[in-house]
Scaffold this motif. Structure first.
Motif, PDB file in Angstrom:
ATOM      1  N   VAL A  76      42.093  40.976  36.561  1.00 20.70           N
ATOM      2  CA  VAL A  76      42.324  41.804  37.748  1.00 20.70           C
ATOM      3  C   VAL A  76      41.024  42.141  38.479  1.00 20.70           C
ATOM      4  O   VAL A  76      40.915  41.919  39.688  1.00 20.70           O
ATOM      5  CB  VAL A  76      43.079  43.097  37.377  1.00 20.70           C
ATOM      6  CG1 VAL A  76      43.292  43.971  38.598  1.00 20.70           C
ATOM      7  CG2 VAL A  76      44.407  42.764  36.722  1.00 20.70           C
ATOM      8  N   GLY A  77      40.063  42.689  37.756  1.00 22.65           N
ATOM      9  CA  GLY A  77      38.831  43.153  38.402  1.00 22.65           C
ATOM     10  C   GLY A  77      37.945  42.020  38.872  1.00 22.65           C
ATOM     11  O   GLY A  77      37.693  41.870  40.074  1.00 22.65           O
ATOM     12  N   THR A  78      37.481  41.217  37.937  1.00 23.36           N
ATOM     13  CA  THR A  78      36.571  40.134  38.288  1.00 23.36           C
ATOM     14  C   THR A  78      37.289  39.030  39.052  1.00 23.36           C
ATOM     15  O   THR A  78      36.814  38.569  40.090  1.00 23.36           O
ATOM     16  CB  THR A  78      35.924  39.548  37.022  1.00 23.36           C
ATOM     17  OG1 THR A  78      35.289  40.606  36.295  1.00 23.36           O
ATOM     18  CG2 THR A  78      34.920  38.479  37.370  1.00 23.36           C
ATOM     19  N   GLY A  79      38.440  38.596  38.555  1.00 26.26           N
ATOM     20  CA  GLY A  79      39.155  37.484  39.165  1.00 26.26           C
ATOM     21  C   GLY A  79      39.844  37.836  40.458  1.00 26.26           C
ATOM     22  O   GLY A  79      39.444  37.403  41.540  1.00 26.26           O
ATOM     23  N   PHE A  80      40.910  38.630  40.378  1.00 27.42           N
ATOM     24  CA  PHE A  80      41.731  38.913  41.560  1.00 27.42           C
ATOM     25  C   PHE A  80      40.937  39.644  42.640  1.00 27.42           C
ATOM     26  O   PHE A  80      40.928  39.231  43.798  1.00 27.42           O
ATOM     27  CB  PHE A  80      42.976  39.713  41.169  1.00 27.42           C
ATOM     28  CG  PHE A  80      43.911  39.920  42.326  1.00 27.42           C
ATOM     29  CD1 PHE A  80      44.740  38.896  42.751  1.00 27.42           C
ATOM     30  CD2 PHE A  80      43.951  41.121  42.998  1.00 27.42           C
ATOM     31  CE1 PHE A  80      45.600  39.069  43.839  1.00 27.42           C
ATOM     32  CE2 PHE A  80      44.800  41.314  44.069  1.00 27.42           C
ATOM     33  CZ  PHE A  80      45.628  40.287  44.492  1.00 27.42           C
ATOM     34  N   CYS A  81      40.282  40.739  42.272  1.00 32.03           N
ATOM     35  CA  CYS A  81      39.525  41.503  43.275  1.00 32.03           C
ATOM     36  C   CYS A  81      38.349  40.701  43.824  1.00 32.03           C
ATOM     37  O   CYS A  81      38.037  40.786  45.014  1.00 32.03           O
ATOM     38  CB  CYS A  81      39.034  42.825  42.688  1.00 32.03           C
ATOM     39  SG  CYS A  81      40.353  43.995  42.343  1.00 32.03           S
ATOM     40  N   GLY A  82      37.711  39.917  42.958  1.00 30.63           N
ATOM     41  CA  GLY A  82      36.614  39.072  43.418  1.00 30.63           C
ATOM     42  C   GLY A  82      37.085  38.002  44.384  1.00 30.63           C
ATOM     43  O   GLY A  82      36.410  37.689  45.369  1.00 30.63           O
ATOM     44  N   GLY A  83      38.248  37.410  44.122  1.00 36.47           N
ATOM     45  CA  GLY A  83      38.791  36.406  45.018  1.00 36.47           C
ATOM     46  C   GLY A  83      39.332  36.999  46.311  1.00 36.47           C
ATOM     47  O   GLY A  83      39.271  36.374  47.368  1.00 36.47           O
ATOM     48  N   LEU A  84      39.864  38.198  46.231  1.00 37.52           N
ATOM     49  CA  LEU A  84      40.445  38.846  47.403  1.00 37.52           C
ATOM     50  C   LEU A  84      39.382  39.355  48.366  1.00 37.52           C
ATOM     51  O   LEU A  84      39.514  39.219  49.581  1.00 37.52           O
ATOM     52  CB  LEU A  84      41.355  40.003  46.963  1.00 37.52           C
ATOM     53  CG  LEU A  84      42.069  40.791  48.055  1.00 37.52           C
ATOM     54  CD1 LEU A  84      42.963  39.888  48.900  1.00 37.52           C
ATOM     55  CD2 LEU A  84      42.882  41.919  47.432  1.00 37.52           C
ATOM     56  N   SER A  85      38.318  39.930  47.843  1.00 35.38           N
ATOM     57  CA  SER A  85      37.281  40.489  48.714  1.00 35.38           C
ATOM     58  C   SER A  85      36.379  39.373  49.235  1.00 35.38           C
ATOM     59  O   SER A  85      36.206  38.348  48.601  1.00 35.38           O
ATOM     60  CB  SER A  85      36.455  41.536  47.965  1.00 35.38           C
ATOM     61  OG  SER A  85      35.780  40.939  46.875  1.00 35.38           O
ATOM     62  N   THR A  86      35.803  39.599  50.403  1.00 36.72           N
ATOM     63  CA  THR A  86      34.941  38.584  50.995  1.00 36.72           C
ATOM     64  C   THR A  86      33.868  39.240  51.850  1.00 36.72           C
ATOM     65  O   THR A  86      34.067  39.473  53.030  1.00 36.72           O
ATOM     66  CB  THR A  86      35.761  37.566  51.816  1.00 36.72           C
ATOM     67  OG1 THR A  86      34.839  36.725  52.508  1.00 36.72           O
ATOM     68  CG2 THR A  86      36.692  38.216  52.798  1.00 36.72           C
TER      69      THR A  86
END
Length: 108
Positions: free
Chosen positions: A59-69
């Motif tokens: 969730v934190g590293t993967g999803f949030c990292g992929g979602l934010s730009t």
């Protein structure tokens, strides 16, 4: 296993970011603004829930990292020109900090 969770979360987050950008980006880049704000909210909640290990990787590293730009944020800010770009940049950072604080508070 952790790398696979990060990749899975990152893939899902980046697909959502792409969809938001395609649907809502206009002169003010509302899709990017929404993606960064939601990622900040969720990452704040992850901190509030004290996620660790596999859950944080997904969730934190993967999803949030992929979602934010933030790379797109910088390019879009530059493209808007000095005044509008600065307003967009400062507004995005302020919303992100507020969303992270809200996520942390609600999760705690």
């Amino acid at each position: 296993m952790t790398a696979l969770l990060v990749a899975l979360g990152g893939g899902l987050g980046s697909v959502l970011r792409y969809a938001l950008g395609q649907r809502y980006d206009d002169r003010w880049h509302h899709g990017t603004l929404a993606a960064n704000t939601v990622a900040s909210l969720l990452l704040g909640a992850c901190a509030g829930w004290a996620l660790h290990g596999s859950a944080l990787a997904l969730v934190g590293t993967g999803f949030c990292g992929g979602l934010s730009t933030y790379s797109s944020l910088m390019v879009q800010s530059r493209d808007l020109g000095p005044a509008r770009g600065a307003a967009y940049l400062v507004g995005t950072i302020a919303l992100g900090l507020g969303a992270a604080t809200l996520g942390f508070t609600l999760a705690g």
